[in-house]
Design an enzyme around this catalytic site. Structure first.
Site, mmCIF file in Angstrom:
data_model
loop_
_atom_site.group_PDB
_atom_site.id
_atom_site.type_symbol
_atom_site.label_atom_id
_atom_site.label_comp_id
_atom_site.label_asym_id
_atom_site.label_seq_id
_atom_site.Cartn_x
_atom_site.Cartn_y
_atom_site.Cartn_z
ATOM 1 N N HIS A 210 6.450 -23.390 6.109
ATOM 2 C CA HIS A 210 7.904 -23.312 5.902
ATOM 3 C C HIS A 210 8.660 -24.468 6.561
ATOM 4 O O HIS A 210 9.800 -24.737 6.220
ATOM 5 C CB HIS A 210 8.459 -21.951 6.332
ATOM 6 C CG HIS A 210 8.592 -21.771 7.807
ATOM 7 N ND1 HIS A 210 7.527 -21.497 8.624
ATOM 8 C CD2 HIS A 210 9.668 -21.842 8.628
ATOM 9 C CE1 HIS A 210 7.946 -21.391 9.859
ATOM 10 N NE2 HIS A 210 9.242 -21.601 9.907
ATOM 11 N N ARG B 38 0.817 -1.217 0.000
ATOM 12 C CA ARG B 38 0.000 0.000 0.000
ATOM 13 C C ARG B 38 0.854 1.272 0.000
ATOM 14 O O ARG B 38 0.493 2.255 -0.623
ATOM 15 C CB ARG B 38 -0.875 -0.014 1.254
ATOM 16 C CG ARG B 38 -2.276 0.397 0.947
ATOM 17 C CD ARG B 38 -3.179 0.233 2.098
ATOM 18 N NE ARG B 38 -2.510 -0.432 3.238
ATOM 19 C CZ ARG B 38 -3.143 -0.838 4.313
ATOM 20 N NH1 ARG B 38 -4.415 -0.677 4.411
ATOM 21 N NH2 ARG B 38 -2.509 -1.419 5.320
ATOM 22 N N HIS C 141 2.560 -26.773 11.427
ATOM 23 C CA HIS C 141 3.933 -27.288 11.456
ATOM 24 C C HIS C 141 4.041 -28.678 12.105
ATOM 25 O O HIS C 141 4.627 -29.592 11.540
ATOM 26 C CB HIS C 141 4.862 -26.323 12.199
ATOM 27 C CG HIS C 141 4.837 -24.922 11.652
ATOM 28 N ND1 HIS C 141 4.737 -24.642 10.320
ATOM 29 C CD2 HIS C 141 4.918 -23.714 12.274
ATOM 30 C CE1 HIS C 141 4.749 -23.328 10.142
ATOM 31 N NE2 HIS C 141 4.852 -22.743 11.308
HETATM 32 C C1 BG6 Z 1 5.771 -19.513 12.602
HETATM 33 C C2 BG6 Z 1 4.971 -19.213 13.842
HETATM 34 O O1 BG6 Z 1 4.949 -20.086 11.619
HETATM 35 O O2 BG6 Z 1 6.822 -20.402 12.924
HETATM 36 C C3 BG6 Z 1 5.858 -18.620 14.916
HETATM 37 O O3 BG6 Z 1 3.929 -18.297 13.521
HETATM 38 C C4 BG6 Z 1 7.051 -19.507 15.160
HETATM 39 O O4 BG6 Z 1 5.126 -18.411 16.114
HETATM 40 C C5 BG6 Z 1 7.760 -19.875 13.860
HETATM 41 O O5 BG6 Z 1 7.935 -18.828 16.020
HETATM 42 C C6 BG6 Z 1 8.847 -20.901 14.086
HETATM 43 O O6 BG6 Z 1 9.591 -21.047 12.919
HETATM 44 P P1 BG6 Z 1 11.155 -21.370 12.954
HETATM 45 O O7 BG6 Z 1 11.530 -21.573 11.521
HETATM 46 O O8 BG6 Z 1 11.820 -20.230 13.603
HETATM 47 O O9 BG6 Z 1 11.275 -22.640 13.760
#
Ligand code: BG6
Length: 477
Positions: free
Chosen positions: A173, A46, A235
């Site tokens: 991720h 934006r 996750h």
């Molecule tokens: C994110 C969560 O998807 O993953 C966070 O929203 C979390 O709360 C994070 O801290 C952890 O990812 P990583 O890659 O740091 O283990």
């Protein structure tokens, strides 16, 4: 090896995730020679800004989030030349004509939604209406993908109105983490484990994702979410699926995702007696309720669950999951705990014969198999458990130490058109269908999370969840 040329339009380009993960990952791929010279990153958000203003934003992100030895002034300048910016009004007309003129039709077109889910639908529609997206375009969407089954269905329907499922890349991720992919290699590229990978030999599986940070700074998002929605539904669920699934017949997106979906559908409902929720108290840092700026908050910053899977492979093997903020240390791992040998020829108190396989996601990415051997020395047949340790950094030298960020792998997979490490719509919906009744049960009961000390392993009750079954959590004290 460079990927095909691309135009990547990053919506939410001035946001937190873009700065912390997406832009630094693109820079690191550029540095590795994987980003073609004519590939372009087009920031869209934006804020009114010109190309140079955006390049300053990208430079600041690289300086803050890329390791110093990888920051080379010439390389950064060259990368910035491939970045540009268009101010866009998600729900209005501003910027769309410029964007249409700017993106090329003869390269891979990827649209990355690093924005609030409420504007996924409007953005997808704008791309279609303005004729910017086409059959070959790819759409990348960030989590959270909904907050329950109903909202996830709505998001899926909104995206499906403009894009085909084969064009949609839903990011989790964790699937891009090197060791998570290694879990599949370990399971399906070795004959050693698969024959033992079932309820006959595996006593239980434990999955831990512990973090030391709190929720300060993202309190308003987190307080509506909690550990169950923020971590378990996505996750930890993915880690569970990859550990529990049947071998797919090919390493191919839908074959893999079909198998994961079967696992989610086989998960038992979880009674509240198998759930422990916690909230960190005040300690060295502010308490959860202060971070969340909500003194009445009933949201959990820690959760532990005992989960059953109703299929032949896992019928009597529980999966214990736990994740939390402000815990004693940062540790993410999966432990596959095998059973004791059926009959011991050694004295009972000579030690345990139960092997375990630990897959360490972070820190010290690696895989560690504990085996029982004789303790050296003349003192008789004393047994001792020792690790057969494969820390990637040791086993693979510099290549093992240089583990790319999950986002690097995932973004390049989008450009390559490989959906294997992305979640399919039905998978996300099935995960919510399992999560929703658990959340509904504690909400109905008005359940209060248990307070726990910062720097601990969570509430004592989480230890009890295991102790009651004659088991214990490992590796986190
Ligand atoms: C994110 C969560 O998807 O993953 C966070 O929203 C979390 O709360 C994070 O801290 C952890 O990812 P990583 O890659 O740091 O283990």
């Amino acid at each position: 090896i460079p990927v095909d040329s691309f135009d990547l339009v990053l919506f939410g380009a001035t946001g937190d995730l873009a700065g912390r993960k997406i832009l630094p990952s693109l820079y690191r791929r550029f540095l590795a020679g994987q980003m073609p010279e004519d590939a372009r990153v087009i920031g869209a958000a934006r804020s009114e800004m010109d190309d140079d203003g955006f390049r300053d934003v990208v430079r600041a992100a690289i300086e803050e989030f890329v390791a110093k030895p990888m920051q080379d002034a010439g390389t950064i300048d060259a990368f910035l030349q491939q970045c540009s910016y268009i101010p866009i009004d998600a729900k209005g007309e501003g910027g769309w004509k410029e964007l249409k003129k700017s993106v090329r039709d003869d390269v891979v077109k990827a649209f990355y939604f690093s924005v609030a889910p409420s504007i996924f639908g409007p953005l997808a529609q704008q791309l279609r209406n303005h004729g910017i997206a086409c059959e070959n375009s790819r759409l990348v969407v960030e989590k959270p993908f909904g907050t329950d089954l109903e909202t996830a269905k709505k998001l899926n329907a909104d995206l499906a109105a403009s894009f085909d499922e084969t064009q949609i890349y839903r990011i989790d991720h964790f699937l891009g983490k090197e060791t998570v992919q290694n879990l599949m290699a370990v399971r399906f590229a070795n004959v050693l484990f698969e024959p033992l990978w079932n309820e006959r030999y595996v006593d239980h599986v434990q999955i831990t994702v512990a973090e030391t940070m709190g929720v300060g700074g993202r309190g308003s998002y987190y307080d509506k979410s909690g550990a169950m929605r923020d971590m378990v539904q996505n996750h930890l669920m993915q880690l569970l699926c990859l550990t529990a699934m049947e071998p797919p017949n090919q390493f191919e997106p839908d074959r893999l995702r079909d198998e994961k979906l079967k696992v989610i559908r086989a998960l038992d409902p979880v009674p509240l007696k198998h759930v422990v929720r916690g909230q960190y108290k005040e300690g060295e840092h502010p308490s959860y309720v202060e971070d969340a700026e909500n003194p009445e908050s009933l949201t959990e910053s820690f959760i532990a669950l005992k989960v059953g899977i109703s299929n032949w492979r896992w019928k009597n093997t529980p999966f214990y999951l736990r994740t939390g903020k402000r815990m004693s240390r940062r540790l993410s791992e999966i432990v596959v705990q095998f059973k004791e040998a059926p009959h011991s020829i050694f004295e009972k108190d000579d030690g345990s014969t139960a092997n375990s396989l630990t897959i360490r996601l972070q820190p010290d990415e690696g895989i560690d198999l504990s085996v029982t051997i004789k303790e050296p020395g003349p003192g008789g047949m004393r047994l001792v458990n020792v690790p057969l340790d494969m820390t990637f950094a040791d086993a693979l030298g510099s290549e093992g130490a240089d583990i790319p960020d999950a986002y690097e792998r995932l973004i390049m997979d989008v450009i390559r058109g490989n959906q294997t490490l992305f979640m399919r719509g039905d998978e996300v919906e099935a995960a919510w269908a399992w999560t929703d009744p658990i959340i509904a049960a504690w909400e109905e009961k008005g359940d209060r999370p248990l307070p726990y000390s910062q720097g601990s392993t969570g509430p004592e009750e989480a230890q009890m969840l295991m102790h009651k079954d004659g088991r214990r959590w490992q590796h986190l004290e």
